[in-house]
Design a protein around this motif. Structure first.
Motif, PDB file in Angstrom:
ATOM      1  N   UNK A  56       0.861  -1.179   0.000  1.00 10.77           N
ATOM      2  CA  UNK A  56       0.000   0.000   0.000  1.00 10.77           C
ATOM      3  C   UNK A  56       0.899   1.230   0.000  1.00 10.77           C
ATOM      4  N   UNK A  57       0.845   2.004  -1.079  1.00 12.53           N
ATOM      5  CA  UNK A  57       1.706   3.178  -1.215  1.00 12.53           C
ATOM      6  C   UNK A  57       1.039   4.389  -0.564  1.00 12.53           C
ATOM      7  N   UNK A  58       1.750   5.010   0.353  1.00 14.48           N
ATOM      8  CA  UNK A  58       1.316   6.253   0.969  1.00 14.48           C
ATOM      9  C   UNK A  58       2.113   7.389   0.333  1.00 14.48           C
ATOM     10  N   UNK A  59       1.612   8.585   0.392  1.00 13.63           N
ATOM     11  CA  UNK A  59       2.386   9.693  -0.175  1.00 13.63           C
ATOM     12  C   UNK A  59       3.527  10.061   0.772  1.00 13.63           C
ATOM     13  N   UNK A  60       4.600  10.588   0.201  1.00 13.90           N
ATOM     14  CA  UNK A  60       5.783  10.972   0.978  1.00 13.90           C
ATOM     15  C   UNK A  60       6.209  12.364   0.514  1.00 13.90           C
ATOM     16  N   UNK A  74       6.121  16.665   6.485  1.00 15.33           N
ATOM     17  CA  UNK A  74       6.145  15.267   6.077  1.00 15.33           C
ATOM     18  C   UNK A  74       5.438  14.395   7.115  1.00 15.33           C
ATOM     19  N   UNK A  75       5.696  14.638   8.395  1.00 15.01           N
ATOM     20  CA  UNK A  75       5.039  13.881   9.470  1.00 15.01           C
ATOM     21  C   UNK A  75       3.523  14.103   9.445  1.00 15.01           C
ATOM     22  N   UNK A  76       3.095  15.372   9.284  1.00 18.10           N
ATOM     23  CA  UNK A  76       1.672  15.675   9.277  1.00 18.10           C
ATOM     24  C   UNK A  76       0.974  15.029   8.087  1.00 18.10           C
ATOM     25  N   UNK A  77       1.633  15.034   6.936  1.00 15.39           N
ATOM     26  CA  UNK A  77       1.066  14.393   5.758  1.00 15.39           C
ATOM     27  C   UNK A  77       0.939  12.883   5.979  1.00 15.39           C
ATOM     28  N   UNK A  78       1.996  12.279   6.560  1.00 10.63           N
ATOM     29  CA  UNK A  78       1.975  10.847   6.840  1.00 10.63           C
ATOM     30  C   UNK A  78       0.869  10.513   7.841  1.00 10.63           C
TER      31      UNK A  78
END
Length: 377
Positions: A56-60, A74-78
């Motif tokens: 499952x690909x998450x955005x980075x 990056x942490x908030x997006x994750x």
């Protein structure tokens, strides 16, 4: 009883061989495993896809300029991505496994109903990582199981993180290496380098190229030895672009291999005669190091030269797979000569060191602790 593990790595899955090893062990133990990742080089994904593991690909997302603001975004997006995906997960039959602290920290406040495992790859005892350790402490303490990659680190973590028990210890041993000693290269990139080394013994350093003073001492020793060694430096020199030139100035038969995607780099490693490993002792994390490369060398029965730090003396040094010395040209020269005089014995000890590290049994114990019964052999 749980039946499934979701293994999570926020960024650069390919950069973490311990995570890749844990995922493959879970699969071989018959555990239904999904891997959620933010980014990865294609080779790592190919290895998992061949096993039929669901990815499952998450955005980075990253800012153009790296720094604290980039890390925060990056942490908030994750976190947002994870919150969305976790909404469809049944916490009654699934355990989450976080492959590193960077993947765990953004989850604060989201894991109340989930059981999870936390792998901690670094001690984080330096000033730069103090905030990470502080942010992760509460989450780590609530984990069903904690995994460290070196025994002394595990005991230090129990004290620092106020854990009820010592973390499980799973050294950074690669899984399913897939290459044999002096293997035939599978691509022109590795073949072209190996043609340069034909008829020569390879003294190999692999990793980030830094601490030129140590590498120059190896070059001085090889110069004094006056033999058919080629000094191979395999790794990025982004931190010191003058390093390779400085080493070559001392020992001209030095070759730099900038980057070969893992695990293809092991095609070069498999041809090494002696491997080098050293870390400065300016932090507990380095003094009690847990390098992948000692197991990569050991898999091929390659003797090693390392420096006098407990992370090396208590592992490959104690196993008689390496000479652990002060990094001076004189001691390096003596170590090379000592290894050469009993090469077969050092090689056997290296292979035995690799064989004696049983991460598979550790993984089975972790799963049972978490309420999952392993089904593989």
């Amino acid at each position: 009883m749980f039946r499934k593990v979701i293994y999570i790595v926020k960024s650069n899955l390919h950069y973490y061989p311990p995570c890749m090893a844990q995922i493959q062990m879970l699969d071989d133990l018959g555990i239904e495993t999904e891997v959620w990742y933010g980014s990865s080089a294609p080779k790592a994904l190919e290895i998992l896809e061949k096993r039929g593991i669901r990815l499952v690909a998450l955005s980075d997302k990253r800012l153009a300029r790296r720094g604290k603001l980039d890390s925060l975004q990056n942490w908030l997006n994750f976190r947002a991505e994870m919150q969305k995906h976790l909404a469809g997960v049944n916490p009654q039959d699934t355990i989450l496994w976080f492959g590193n602290v960077e993947s765990l920290i953004p989850m604060k406040g989201l894991l109340g109903k989930f059981h999870y495992v936390s792998t901690i790859l670094e001690l984080m005892d330096d000033k730069a990582n103090a905030l990470k350790r502080s942010l992760a402490m509460g989450l780590v303490r609530q984990a069903d199981a904690v995994v460290a990659c070196q025994k002394t680190r595990a005991y230090i973590m129990r004290t620092w993180w106020k854990l009820d028990t010592v973390p499980y210890v799973m050294p950074n041993k690669p899984y399913e290496v897939g290459f044999s000693r002096n293997c035939t290269p599978s691509c022109e990139l590795t073949a072209s380098y190996l043609r340069q080394f034909a008829g020569k013994k390879i003294l190999l350093f692999q990793g980030i190229l830094q601490h030129v003073q140590y590498l120059e001492q190896f070059a001085q020793a090889l110069k004094a030895l006056n033999s058919n060694y080629v000094f191979v430096l395999m790794g990025s020199d982004e931190r010191d672009k003058t390093l390779v030139a400085k080493v070559k100035a001392v020992y001209p038969d030095t070759v730099h291999i900038p980057y070969i995607p893992a695990p293809s780099h092991l095609e070069i490693t498999s041809h090494a005669h002696i491997g080098i490993v050293f870390y400065k002792d300016d932090s507990l994390n380095r003094a009690y190091c847990a390098p992948n490369k000692i197991y990569e060398y050991a898999h091929f029965g390659i003797p090693m030269i390392g420096n006098r730090i407990p992370g090396l003396q208590d592992t490959v040094g104690q196993a008689h797979a390496a000479e652990c010395i002060d990094m001076t040209a004189e001691q390096i020269l003596s170590a090379i000569q000592k290894i050469e005089s009993s090469y077969a014995a050092y090689s056997r000890s290296a292979s035995q060191f690799f064989a004696d590290t049983d991460n598979y049994a550790v993984m089975q114990n972790i799963l049972r602790k978490c309420g999952i019964e392993p089904r593989g052999n």
